[in-house]
Every structure is written in C-alpha cells, then in structure tokens.
Write an enzyme that holds these catalytic residues in place. Sequence first.
Site, PDB file in Angstrom:
ATOM      1  N   HIS A 197     -44.179 143.372   8.579  1.00 51.25           N
ATOM      2  CA  HIS A 197     -43.180 144.294   8.023  1.00 51.25           C
ATOM      3  C   HIS A 197     -43.183 144.155   6.509  1.00 51.25           C
ATOM      4  O   HIS A 197     -42.957 143.070   5.973  1.00 51.25           O
ATOM      5  CB  HIS A 197     -41.810 143.923   8.598  1.00 51.25           C
ATOM      6  CG  HIS A 197     -40.761 144.957   8.381  1.00 51.25           C
ATOM      7  ND1 HIS A 197     -40.571 146.020   9.236  1.00 51.25           N
ATOM      8  CD2 HIS A 197     -39.826 145.099   7.399  1.00 51.25           C
ATOM      9  CE1 HIS A 197     -39.563 146.758   8.814  1.00 51.25           C
ATOM     10  NE2 HIS A 197     -39.095 146.213   7.693  1.00 51.25           N
TER      11      HIS A 197
ATOM     12  N   ASP B 293     -41.465 145.386   3.068  1.00 49.32           N
ATOM     13  CA  ASP B 293     -40.271 146.009   2.495  1.00 49.32           C
ATOM     14  C   ASP B 293     -40.540 146.460   1.065  1.00 49.32           C
ATOM     15  O   ASP B 293     -40.557 145.639   0.143  1.00 49.32           O
ATOM     16  CB  ASP B 293     -39.104 145.013   2.508  1.00 49.32           C
ATOM     17  CG  ASP B 293     -38.631 144.704   3.913  1.00 49.32           C
ATOM     18  OD1 ASP B 293     -38.236 145.648   4.618  1.00 49.32           O
ATOM     19  OD2 ASP B 293     -38.658 143.527   4.306  1.00 49.32           O
TER      20      ASP B 293
ATOM     21  N   HIS C 198     -41.689 149.754   5.298  1.00 52.10           N
ATOM     22  CA  HIS C 198     -40.263 150.114   5.242  1.00 52.10           C
ATOM     23  C   HIS C 198     -39.939 150.480   3.801  1.00 52.10           C
ATOM     24  O   HIS C 198     -39.856 149.611   2.932  1.00 52.10           O
ATOM     25  CB  HIS C 198     -39.421 148.929   5.721  1.00 52.10           C
ATOM     26  CG  HIS C 198     -37.949 149.170   5.674  1.00 52.10           C
ATOM     27  ND1 HIS C 198     -37.032 148.160   5.889  1.00 52.10           N
ATOM     28  CD2 HIS C 198     -37.216 150.289   5.434  1.00 52.10           C
ATOM     29  CE1 HIS C 198     -35.813 148.645   5.787  1.00 52.10           C
ATOM     30  NE2 HIS C 198     -35.897 149.938   5.510  1.00 52.10           N
TER      31      HIS C 198
ATOM     32  N   GLY D 166     -31.895 145.180   0.996  1.00 50.56           N
ATOM     33  CA  GLY D 166     -32.217 144.847  -0.388  1.00 50.56           C
ATOM     34  C   GLY D 166     -32.504 143.387  -0.644  1.00 50.56           C
ATOM     35  O   GLY D 166     -33.130 143.037  -1.641  1.00 50.56           O
TER      36      GLY D 166
ATOM     37  N   GLY E  51     -33.148 139.314   1.480  1.00 47.66           N
ATOM     38  CA  GLY E  51     -33.292 138.583   2.731  1.00 47.66           C
ATOM     39  C   GLY E  51     -32.258 137.490   2.882  1.00 47.66           C
ATOM     40  O   GLY E  51     -31.451 137.223   1.988  1.00 47.66           O
ATOM     41  N   GLY E  52     -32.264 136.843   4.056  1.00 46.72           N
ATOM     42  CA  GLY E  52     -31.436 135.674   4.273  1.00 46.72           C
ATOM     43  C   GLY E  52     -29.980 135.950   4.580  1.00 46.72           C
ATOM     44  O   GLY E  52     -29.161 135.028   4.533  1.00 46.72           O
TER      45      GLY E  52
ATOM     46  N   ASP F 215     -33.339 145.223  12.067  1.00 48.47           N
ATOM     47  CA  ASP F 215     -33.848 144.460  10.927  1.00 48.47           C
ATOM     48  C   ASP F 215     -32.701 143.763  10.203  1.00 48.47           C
ATOM     49  O   ASP F 215     -31.804 144.416   9.665  1.00 48.47           O
ATOM     50  CB  ASP F 215     -34.570 145.422   9.980  1.00 48.47           C
ATOM     51  CG  ASP F 215     -35.142 144.735   8.751  1.00 48.47           C
ATOM     52  OD1 ASP F 215     -35.003 143.507   8.621  1.00 48.47           O
ATOM     53  OD2 ASP F 215     -35.738 145.444   7.919  1.00 48.47           O
TER      54      ASP F 215
ATOM     55  N   GLY G  81     -31.131 139.356   9.616  1.00 45.07           N
ATOM     56  CA  GLY G  81     -30.323 138.273  10.153  1.00 45.07           C
ATOM     57  C   GLY G  81     -30.693 137.841  11.553  1.00 45.07           C
ATOM     58  O   GLY G  81     -29.877 137.230  12.252  1.00 45.07           O
TER      59      GLY G  81
ATOM     60  N   GLY H 163     -37.558 137.709   9.370  1.00 46.93           N
ATOM     61  CA  GLY H 163     -38.158 137.234   8.133  1.00 46.93           C
ATOM     62  C   GLY H 163     -37.940 135.763   7.886  1.00 46.93           C
ATOM     63  O   GLY H 163     -38.750 134.924   8.265  1.00 46.93           O
TER      64      GLY H 163
END
Length: 210
Positions: free
Chosen positions: A29, A31, A63, A139, A141-142, A172, A174, A192
């Site tokens: 994926h 981004d 994406h 926008g 990650g995490g 997509d 969490g 991710g």
Amino acid sequence: MKISASLLDASDRISSVDKLNQTGISYLHIDVMDGKMVDNIQFQDMDEIKSINNLSHFKLQIHLMVEDVSSYLDRFIGLNIESITFHLETKQDILENIQRIHDMGYRCGIAICPDTDIQDIYPYLDKIDMILLMSVIPGRGGQSFILDTKDKIIMLKNYIGKNHLSVLIEVDGGINDKTISLVKDADVAVVGSYIVKSDHYIERVNSLLD
C-alpha cells in the site's frame, strides 16, 4: 481477508519491501500525499515508487491523498498496480477519474474519511471496484483505530449485498492483532506500523492472518 502492507511508517522502505516479500501479505500500500488534502507530503518521488515496484513480489495499491487526482494518474502507467484509490472528498471529476483509472487497466477504489457520511459513496458503488474506509484521520501513521468503523463496515456490507454489487471493502488505519477482529467483515485490511515498526515481519503478518 487479505493484508495490504503500508510502507508509510517504515524507516527504510526498500529494506521493508524485501522483508515483506517473505510474508503472506497480498499487496503493498503506497500512500501518496500532496500536503494539501492532508498535512503531510509522502511518496512524491516516482523513482522511489518505481524502485519499490521493481523489488516487490506483490502488486501495489496506490492510495492518492491529493487534491488534484487527475494530475497524478499518468505517473503510474506501466507499473505493477492492483488498484488506484482516490478520495471522495476531492469532489472533482469523480466519474472522469474512475473511468480514466479503468482505462489504464487498473481497479478503481474510492476512499472516504471518518467524518464523511457513508451514504455519500452509494451513488458510485456500481462504478468502482473497492471502497476504502479510513479508520483513522488520513495523513499520518500510528493512530488508534476509530471504533465506529466496525458499524460502517456492516452497513456497507448489507447495502452491497442487498443491491447485488461486487465491491470490495478495504479498511485502513490503526489495525493490529487486537483490532483486526473489528474489521473481520471487510475484504482487505491495510496494516502499517504494526508490521513495519517491528523486527518480526513474518510473525506480525501471521498474527493478522490467523
């Protein structure tokens, strides 16, 4: 359920692709962020994407978290791509971009942010191959999984079944070994940080597939 591994938070993306090639994921994926639609800029270097494409054993899912979707599409011609997804929130050239992606030979997805009404996507479901539900604010990650995404999955699944549509549901944000059960009714989970920030890619992917 299939797993699409996001490289967004990987400290060394090329090394991560090599490690992911040894796992049971289905897609990579990517981004792409323009710093306008979201407050982040990522994957603007096509040389990086081409290197990932050449090394990966898996097809890419692109994406697009960008405002001007049409200006990005030609960049991806000829790559080993499974799908290109753009956001409903762009509100411009939706039907034209769907057709253009299909004309490129790729599957087309539309993504929606957590605060977008799920019913706004309904008019497009017979024209696309996949809907991408964002279960975090797009926008970065995490982030933690937004719990009401589970209800949206059920609502979408019921609507798709009732109307005899063939649209995949992807989620997509969490997702880890604890939250994967909350998206069990989806077709694809984008994961991710849980994978790429660990030292044990194979074990982490297996924990999602069990």
